[in-house]
Design a protein around this motif. Structure first.
Motif, PDB file in Angstrom:
ATOM      1  N   VAL A  96      -2.904   2.148   8.938  1.00  0.00           N
ATOM      2  CA  VAL A  96      -3.281   3.376   8.236  1.00  0.00           C
ATOM      3  C   VAL A  96      -2.299   4.491   8.545  1.00  0.00           C
ATOM      4  CG1 VAL A  96      -5.061   5.162   8.059  1.00  0.00           C
ATOM      5  CG2 VAL A  96      -5.721   2.755   8.119  1.00  0.00           C
ATOM      6  N   VAL A  97      -1.912   4.614   9.804  1.00  0.00           N
ATOM      7  CA  VAL A  97      -0.963   5.662  10.203  1.00  0.00           C
ATOM      8  C   VAL A  97       0.384   5.446   9.529  1.00  0.00           C
ATOM      9  CG1 VAL A  97       0.191   6.739  12.164  1.00  0.00           C
ATOM     10  CG2 VAL A  97      -2.156   5.913  12.407  1.00  0.00           C
ATOM     11  N   SER A  98       0.848   4.207   9.471  1.00  0.00           N
ATOM     12  CA  SER A  98       2.144   3.915   8.844  1.00  0.00           C
ATOM     13  C   SER A  98       2.139   4.227   7.356  1.00  0.00           C
ATOM     14  CB  SER A  98       2.520   2.445   9.070  1.00  0.00           C
ATOM     15  OG  SER A  98       2.771   2.189  10.423  1.00  0.00           O
ATOM     16  N   VAL A  99       1.085   3.830   6.668  1.00  0.00           N
ATOM     17  CA  VAL A  99       0.992   4.101   5.228  1.00  0.00           C
ATOM     18  C   VAL A  99       0.950   5.598   4.983  1.00  0.00           C
ATOM     19  CG1 VAL A  99      -0.457   3.831   3.185  1.00  0.00           C
ATOM     20  CG2 VAL A  99      -0.084   1.888   4.713  1.00  0.00           C
ATOM     21  N   TRP A 100       0.170   6.320   5.791  1.00  0.00           N
ATOM     22  CA  TRP A 100       0.063   7.779   5.647  1.00  0.00           C
ATOM     23  C   TRP A 100       1.414   8.450   5.844  1.00  0.00           C
ATOM     24  CZ3 TRP A 100       0.646  11.569   9.575  1.00  0.00           C
ATOM     25  CH2 TRP A 100       0.238  12.860   9.212  1.00  0.00           C
ATOM     26  N   ARG A 101       2.207   7.920   6.786  1.00  0.00           N
ATOM     27  CA  ARG A 101       3.495   8.543   7.086  1.00  0.00           C
ATOM     28  C   ARG A 101       4.559   8.197   6.057  1.00  0.00           C
ATOM     29  NH1 ARG A 101       7.628   7.300  12.086  1.00  0.00           N
ATOM     30  NH2 ARG A 101       8.762   9.265  12.037  1.00  0.00           N
ATOM     31  N   GLU A 102       4.614   6.962   5.617  1.00  0.00           N
ATOM     32  CA  GLU A 102       5.730   6.512   4.788  1.00  0.00           C
ATOM     33  C   GLU A 102       5.541   6.807   3.312  1.00  0.00           C
ATOM     34  OE1 GLU A 102       6.507   2.429   5.569  1.00  0.00           O
ATOM     35  OE2 GLU A 102       7.376   2.820   7.543  1.00  0.00           O
ATOM     36  N   ALA A 103       4.306   6.917   2.852  1.00  0.00           N
ATOM     37  CA  ALA A 103       4.077   7.110   1.413  1.00  0.00           C
ATOM     38  C   ALA A 103       4.742   8.382   0.916  1.00  0.00           C
ATOM     39  CB  ALA A 103       2.581   7.120   1.126  1.00  0.00           C
ATOM     40  N   GLY A 104       4.656   9.455   1.687  1.00  0.00           N
ATOM     41  CA  GLY A 104       5.276  10.710   1.268  1.00  0.00           C
ATOM     42  C   GLY A 104       6.783  10.634   1.208  1.00  0.00           C
ATOM     43  N   PHE A 105       7.375   9.863   2.118  1.00  0.00           N
ATOM     44  CA  PHE A 105       8.832   9.697   2.110  1.00  0.00           C
ATOM     45  C   PHE A 105       9.286   8.926   0.884  1.00  0.00           C
ATOM     46  CE2 PHE A 105      12.578   7.195   3.506  1.00  0.00           C
ATOM     47  CZ  PHE A 105      13.459   8.254   3.685  1.00  0.00           C
ATOM     48  N   PHE A 106       8.589   7.841   0.566  1.00  0.00           N
ATOM     49  CA  PHE A 106       8.945   7.046  -0.604  1.00  0.00           C
ATOM     50  C   PHE A 106       8.641   7.794  -1.904  1.00  0.00           C
ATOM     51  CE2 PHE A 106       8.001   3.177   2.229  1.00  0.00           C
ATOM     52  CZ  PHE A 106       9.289   3.186   2.715  1.00  0.00           C
ATOM     53  N   MET A 107       7.667   8.706  -1.857  1.00  0.00           N
ATOM     54  CA  MET A 107       7.329   9.487  -3.047  1.00  0.00           C
ATOM     55  C   MET A 107       8.532  10.281  -3.544  1.00  0.00           C
ATOM     56  SD  MET A 107       5.019  12.895  -3.315  1.00  0.00           S
ATOM     57  CE  MET A 107       6.395  13.737  -2.536  1.00  0.00           C
ATOM     58  N   ILE A 108       9.350  10.792  -2.626  1.00  0.00           N
ATOM     59  CA  ILE A 108      10.503  11.595  -3.010  1.00  0.00           C
ATOM     60  C   ILE A 108      11.463  10.788  -3.877  1.00  0.00           C
ATOM     61  CG2 ILE A 108      12.506  12.826  -2.120  1.00  0.00           C
ATOM     62  CD1 ILE A 108       9.897  14.312  -1.796  1.00  0.00           C
ATOM     63  N   LEU A 131       0.820  -1.209   0.000  1.00  0.00           N
ATOM     64  CA  LEU A 131       0.000   0.000   0.000  1.00  0.00           C
ATOM     65  C   LEU A 131       0.855   1.261   0.000  1.00  0.00           C
ATOM     66  CD1 LEU A 131      -2.928  -0.873   2.457  1.00  0.00           C
ATOM     67  CD2 LEU A 131      -3.006  -0.675  -0.028  1.00  0.00           C
ATOM     68  N   SER A 132       1.878   1.313   0.832  1.00  0.00           N
ATOM     69  CA  SER A 132       2.713   2.515   0.899  1.00  0.00           C
ATOM     70  C   SER A 132       3.508   2.715  -0.383  1.00  0.00           C
ATOM     71  CB  SER A 132       3.654   2.436   2.104  1.00  0.00           C
ATOM     72  OG  SER A 132       4.472   1.291   2.029  1.00  0.00           O
ATOM     73  N   VAL A 133       3.996   1.626  -0.978  1.00  0.00           N
ATOM     74  CA  VAL A 133       4.764   1.744  -2.229  1.00  0.00           C
ATOM     75  C   VAL A 133       3.852   2.164  -3.378  1.00  0.00           C
ATOM     76  CG1 VAL A 133       6.120   0.465  -3.925  1.00  0.00           C
ATOM     77  CG2 VAL A 133       6.536   0.112  -1.490  1.00  0.00           C
ATOM     78  N   ALA A 134       2.682   1.543  -3.480  1.00  0.00           N
ATOM     79  CA  ALA A 134       1.748   1.910  -4.555  1.00  0.00           C
ATOM     80  C   ALA A 134       1.267   3.347  -4.407  1.00  0.00           C
ATOM     81  CB  ALA A 134       0.556   0.946  -4.548  1.00  0.00           C
ATOM     82  N   LEU A 135       0.948   3.761  -3.178  1.00  0.00           N
ATOM     83  CA  LEU A 135       0.506   5.140  -2.960  1.00  0.00           C
ATOM     84  C   LEU A 135       1.629   6.125  -3.260  1.00  0.00           C
ATOM     85  CD1 LEU A 135      -1.742   7.012  -2.011  1.00  0.00           C
ATOM     86  CD2 LEU A 135      -0.962   6.664   0.342  1.00  0.00           C
TER      87      LEU A 135
END
Length: 307
Positions: free
Chosen positions: A176-188, A97-101
């Protein structure tokens, strides 16, 4: 004009000595970093393995060598097995989820649109916030009766849910909290990789009439595989080292439904003061992380295209 053999014999030792000096100079340059690596990475790992084969020193009795008894005890520890299952479920859900987001967010902001800088900052800011602040923010959302989520549900006449107080929802609320936090970091990382792709490829695809979906599947996604491999390894590490979030939001409850592996290690070591048993669990965690990294490298590295 030939060079005398005596001159060649004189030059060879000098060249050999100069090459050895350069090697020594190179090793001296990396010596500080090597010392830090050995002191803070390899030595703690070896010390943890050594600690795991001893018993805990209690009431003046010194630690005794017990071999693999601590590892055998893990198989009969229901709390450890529950924490391990929780952590595996946590990783299986949060990593994709975090990688896809993150990828979707990077694709969305990788365009020349007005307000792009503000959108990028909004996506990235959650990864900069300390976990205590994030926990308090989401506790405001999850609070029973008074939380924002329950207020929104009340507008649709839905019953209130104790998100962090029920075993069936607590772990997923943390996800949910983890995905919300990490997605922005991986987005960079994805955004940086997208901006390294030659824009002429997009122009050629547009001339050929290729759709955006086809261009992404055939061009962008293969070129993003090195970045994806890097992100997957980091996401796997993050999924198995969650501890501050659990302490701040649920403290492992209710009924150990949010007890993750590193949290249980922390509680065993610093609440129960059973360092050898915690060391055995740490070794198991290291083996799991190393196995995940090796599997991902073997499976994905063959499909990775390096420019």
């Amino acid at each position: 004009m030939s060079i005398p053999h005596s001159t060649l014999h004189a030059v060879a030792p000098a060249a050999r000595t100069r090459g050895l000096s350069l090697q020594i100079y190179g090793y001296l340059l990396i010596l500080p970093a090597l010392c830090f690596l050995l002191l803070f990475t390899h030595y703690p790992a070896l010390a943890t393995i050594w600690e795991s084969v001893f018993s805990a020193a209690r009431s003046g009795h010194p630690a005794q060598f017990v071999g693999l008894d601590n590892y055998r005890a893990l198989l009969d520890d229901d709390t450890f097995m529950l924490a391990l299952r929780n952590n595996l479920l946590y990783a299986v859900i949060t990593i994709p989820l975090s990688v896809a987001l993150a990828l979707m967010m990077a694709l969305a902001v990788n365009r020349r649109l007005r307000g792009n800088a503000i959108i990028r900052a909004a996506f990235f800011i959650p990864s900069l916030l300390p976990m205590v602040a994030i926990a308090n923010l989401w506790l405001f959302f999850y609070t029973p009766q008074l939380g924002l989520l329950n207020k929104l549900m009340a507008l649709f006449s839905l019953p209130a849910v104790n998100w962090l107080g029920e075993p069936g929802t607590a772990l997923y609320s943390l996800m949910v909290v983890s995905v919300w936090r990490e997605a922005g970091f991986f987005m960079i990382f994805y955004l940086a990789a997208l901006q390294q792709i030659d824009p002429r490829l997009a122009e050629a695809a547009e001339i050929e009439g290729a759709s955006r979906r086809y261009f992404f599947r055939r061009v962008q996604w293969p070129l993003l595989m090195p970045t994806t491999l890097f992100i997957l390894i980091n996401a796997s590490m993050n999924a198995f080292r969650i501890v501050d979030q659990v302490i701040a939001m649920t403290n492992g409850g209710p009924n150990n439904s949010t007890s993750l592996l590193l949290f249980y290690i922390y509680r065993t070591a610093f609440s129960y003061w059973d360092l050898p048993y915690a060391s055995a669990m740490t070794v198991v965690l290291l083996v799991i992380l190393a196995s995940i990294a090796l599997i991902k490298f073997n499976l994905l590295d063959k499909r990775t295209h390096y420019q």
